[in-house]
Scaffold this motif. Structure first.
Motif, short mmCIF file in Angstrom:
data_model
loop_
_atom_site.label_atom_id
_atom_site.label_comp_id
_atom_site.label_asym_id
_atom_site.label_seq_id
_atom_site.Cartn_x
_atom_site.Cartn_y
_atom_site.Cartn_z
N VAL A 181 -11.72 0.19 -1.06
CA VAL A 181 -10.38 0.71 -1.32
C VAL A 181 -9.66 0.80 0.02
CG1 VAL A 181 -9.02 2.63 -2.22
CG2 VAL A 181 -11.17 1.99 -3.34
N THR A 214 -2.38 4.57 6.36
CA THR A 214 -2.51 5.84 7.08
C THR A 214 -1.14 6.46 7.33
OG1 THR A 214 -2.32 4.79 9.24
CG2 THR A 214 -4.57 4.98 8.31
N ASP A 242 -15.30 2.57 -2.85
CA ASP A 242 -14.88 3.25 -4.07
C ASP A 242 -16.00 4.19 -4.51
OD1 ASP A 242 -14.59 3.70 -6.99
OD2 ASP A 242 -12.92 2.33 -6.80
N SER A 299 2.49 4.54 7.37
CA SER A 299 3.67 5.02 6.63
C SER A 299 4.82 5.31 7.57
CB SER A 299 3.32 6.27 5.82
OG SER A 299 2.47 5.95 4.75
N GLU A 321 -6.24 1.97 2.15
CA GLU A 321 -5.18 2.96 2.06
C GLU A 321 -4.36 2.95 3.34
OE1 GLU A 321 -4.76 7.64 0.75
OE2 GLU A 321 -6.73 6.79 1.15
N LEU A 335 0.82 -1.22 0.00
CA LEU A 335 0.00 0.00 0.00
C LEU A 335 0.85 1.26 0.00
CD1 LEU A 335 -2.77 -1.12 2.49
CD2 LEU A 335 -3.04 -0.69 0.03
N ASP A 336 1.95 1.24 0.72
CA ASP A 336 2.82 2.40 0.78
C ASP A 336 3.47 2.65 -0.58
OD1 ASP A 336 3.94 4.46 2.63
OD2 ASP A 336 5.84 3.54 2.03
N GLY A 341 0.03 2.84 -3.39
CA GLY A 341 -1.13 3.70 -3.13
C GLY A 341 -2.37 2.89 -2.83
N PRO A 342 -3.51 3.55 -2.70
CA PRO A 342 -4.77 2.86 -2.37
C PRO A 342 -5.11 1.78 -3.39
CG PRO A 342 -5.02 5.25 -2.21
CD PRO A 342 -3.70 4.99 -2.85
N VAL A 389 -4.17 1.22 8.51
CA VAL A 389 -4.86 1.35 7.22
C VAL A 389 -6.29 1.83 7.46
CG1 VAL A 389 -3.53 -0.51 6.11
CG2 VAL A 389 -5.76 -1.03 7.12
N THR A 390 -6.86 2.38 6.40
CA THR A 390 -8.28 2.73 6.40
C THR A 390 -8.95 2.01 5.24
OG1 THR A 390 -7.92 4.70 5.05
CG2 THR A 390 -7.94 5.00 7.45
N ARG A 391 -10.25 1.85 5.38
CA ARG A 391 -11.03 1.16 4.35
C ARG A 391 -12.21 2.07 4.00
NH1 ARG A 391 -12.09 -4.93 4.70
NH2 ARG A 391 -10.82 -4.66 6.55
#
Length: 121
Positions: free
Chosen positions: A72, A76, A64, A80, A74, A24-25, A28-29, A59-61
């Protein structure tokens, strides 16, 4: 894998969680299916991993915007930051492994692992 496991234990994540965060890092998403493919995980396993990463706020969910059926995921800022805090140690461990194996064996290992990953069983 001992040194990597030790580093990850100190960071409070599993090997699989680390792979998901790295994907993910770097990319991206993404949707869960793509994450599972890139992190070399089964989708049911990824579901549990994402739940843990959400609990840890790494992470977040979200849904879309274009396809409301699709999720999706991503990384956080905390996720990171975890990667950044451990990336140099990870690189050092991998450099040492490559040095111990030698370039030729290391390249052979990477090639074989890639081929194994590509096998459809």
């Amino acid at each position: 894998m001992g040194p990597i496991r030790h580093m990850l234990a100190d960071a409070g994540v599993t090997e699989q969680q680390w792979r998901v965060l790295r994907v993910l890092d770097e990319d991206g998403p993404l949707d869960p299916t793509t994450i599972a493919d890139r992190a070399v995980l089964l989708l049911p396993s990824l579901t549990r991993i994402l739940q843990k990463l959400e609990e840890k706020e790494f992470v977040t969910r979200r849904r879309d915007e274009e396809d409301r059926r699709r999720q999706v995921i991503e990384v956080t800022a905390s996720g990171s930051a975890l990667i950044e805090a451990n990336m140099e140690t990870s690189r050092r461990i991998l450099r040492e492994l490559r040095e111990r194996l030698g370039d030729e064996k290391h390249e052979t290992l990477i090639t074989l692992l890639s081929e194994l990953n590509d096998l459809e069983i």
